[in-house]
Enzyme design. Structure first.
Site, PDB file in Angstrom:
ATOM      1  CB  SER A  74      17.407 -15.219 -77.196  1.00 55.40           C
ATOM      2  OG  SER A  74      16.342 -15.438 -76.132  1.00 55.40           O
TER       3      SER A  74
HETATM    4  N1  SAH Z   1      15.475 -14.024 -72.268  1.00 56.92           N
HETATM    5  C1  SAH Z   1      16.986 -15.741 -72.359  1.00 56.92           C
HETATM    6  C2  SAH Z   1      16.444 -16.273 -72.457  1.00 56.92           C
HETATM    7  C3  SAH Z   1      17.014 -17.687 -71.960  1.00 56.92           C
HETATM    8  S1  SAH Z   1      16.892 -19.159 -71.939  1.00 56.92           S
HETATM    9  C4  SAH Z   1      18.240 -14.650 -72.800  1.00 56.92           C
HETATM   10  O1  SAH Z   1      18.470 -13.983 -73.799  1.00 56.92           O
HETATM   11  O2  SAH Z   1      19.006 -15.037 -72.086  1.00 56.92           O
HETATM   12  C5  SAH Z   1      15.028 -19.614 -71.424  1.00 56.92           C
HETATM   13  C6  SAH Z   1      15.503 -19.656 -70.035  1.00 56.92           C
HETATM   14  O3  SAH Z   1      14.688 -20.003 -69.248  1.00 56.92           O
HETATM   15  C7  SAH Z   1      16.404 -20.455 -69.659  1.00 56.92           C
HETATM   16  O4  SAH Z   1      17.392 -19.939 -68.643  1.00 56.92           O
HETATM   17  C8  SAH Z   1      15.273 -20.841 -68.688  1.00 56.92           C
HETATM   18  O5  SAH Z   1      16.095 -21.797 -67.448  1.00 56.92           O
HETATM   19  C9  SAH Z   1      14.413 -20.661 -68.412  1.00 56.92           C
HETATM   20  N2  SAH Z   1      13.193 -21.268 -67.904  1.00 56.92           N
HETATM   21  C10 SAH Z   1      12.588 -22.860 -68.368  1.00 56.92           C
HETATM   22  N3  SAH Z   1      11.429 -22.537 -67.849  1.00 56.92           N
HETATM   23  C11 SAH Z   1      11.318 -21.717 -67.030  1.00 56.92           C
HETATM   24  C12 SAH Z   1      10.129 -21.855 -66.238  1.00 56.92           C
HETATM   25  N4  SAH Z   1       9.212 -22.483 -65.719  1.00 56.92           N
HETATM   26  N5  SAH Z   1      10.209 -20.228 -64.999  1.00 56.92           N
HETATM   27  C13 SAH Z   1      11.472 -19.635 -65.352  1.00 56.92           C
HETATM   28  N6  SAH Z   1      12.504 -20.030 -65.774  1.00 56.92           N
HETATM   29  C14 SAH Z   1      11.895 -20.661 -67.025  1.00 56.92           C
END
Ligand code: SAH
Length: 226
Positions: A74
């Site tokens: 993010s």
């Molecule tokens: N805070 C993280 C954001 C990653 S993007 C960063 O800054 O790196 C969002 C993440 O949510 C992705 O890695 C995706 O695989 C995960 N995600 C999506 N749906 C999900 C679910 N149902 N349970 C757990 N993780 C999930």
């Protein structure tokens, strides 16, 4: 020993990243991030450690960047804003649940302002990499789980903060049920193309909703994959 000039530090070592981080923190202050503990986390956590080699040089730009599997780390401003909303004026939080570990960077920020962080990631490889990143930085107050975060982590709750970093169309009642009295839930909510950052405060058992800015997050997906 000779000190490499900053612009020749090809390994993106401590000196260069500390200066780049300081600039990022000034940028966050300029965008109205005020919580000192949140700003301190940004000045001490090396965001480049959460990125693949080719993208490390862009780690301190205020932008989202790809981390593979069509997911992104993010934007720093959004990470800071969500953390500030989660704290809701508190100095620190006790137990926090994060859904969507991704790179683990937001997890590392939470680990600095919370006693204990629980984080769930649905993509196995991302969960493994995030675990490595956090271990390398010797961050020990985090428990990671590979799975579907849709149902939260009931056995570790109730939480005084819950943060979603992937967007559901609607936050489920199951997650609100795991929020402690006085707790705050922060999440982007909406369709794939249009979402708003929202936060809820649980007070006298009722849950009050407030609106923040418009955002673009990856959608929350069901189930989990390797
Ligand atoms: N805070 C993280 C954001 C990653 S993007 C960063 O800054 O790196 C969002 C993440 O949510 C992705 O890695 C995706 O695989 C995960 N995600 C999506 N749906 C999900 C679910 N149902 N349970 C757990 N993780 C999930």
């Amino acid at each position: 020993m000779t000190q490499a000039a900053p612009d020749q530090d090809i390994r993106f070592g401590g000196f260069v990243s500390a200066r780049a981080r300081a600039r990022l923190v000034e940028g966050l202050r300029g965008k109205d991030i005020k919580h000192e503990a949140v700003l301190k986390a940004f000045s001490s956590i090396p965001r480049h450690e959460f990125l693949e080699e080719a993208l490390k040089g862009r780690a301190y730009e205020d932008t989202a960047l790809p981390i593979g599997y069509q997911q992104t780390i993010s934007q720093p401003y959004i990470v800071a804003l969500m953390t500030e909303l989660l704290l809701a004026g508190r100095q620190r939080a006790q137990r926090v649940l994060e859904i969507g570990t991704g790179s683990g960077f937001q997890t590392a920020v939470l680990a600095q302002v919370c006693e204990r962080v629980f984080s769930i990631e649905r993509v196995g490889t991302l969960a493994d990499r995030a675990r490595e990143h956090l271990q390398r930085l010797n961050i020990q107050n985090v428990s990671l789980r590979h799975g579907d975060g849709a149902n939260g982590w009931a056995t570790k709750g109730p939480f005084d903060g819950i943060m979603l970093t992937a967007a559901p169309e609607k936050v489920s009642e199951t997650l609100f049920a795991q929020l402690a009295e006085g707790g705050v839930l922060v999440a982007p909510e909406g369709t794939q193309y249009q979402q708003r950052l929202l936060y809820w405060v649980k007070k006298d058992r009722a849950v009050l909703r407030r609106k923040s800015v418009e955002v673009v997050f990856v959608p929350m997906r069901p189930g989990h994959v390797q």
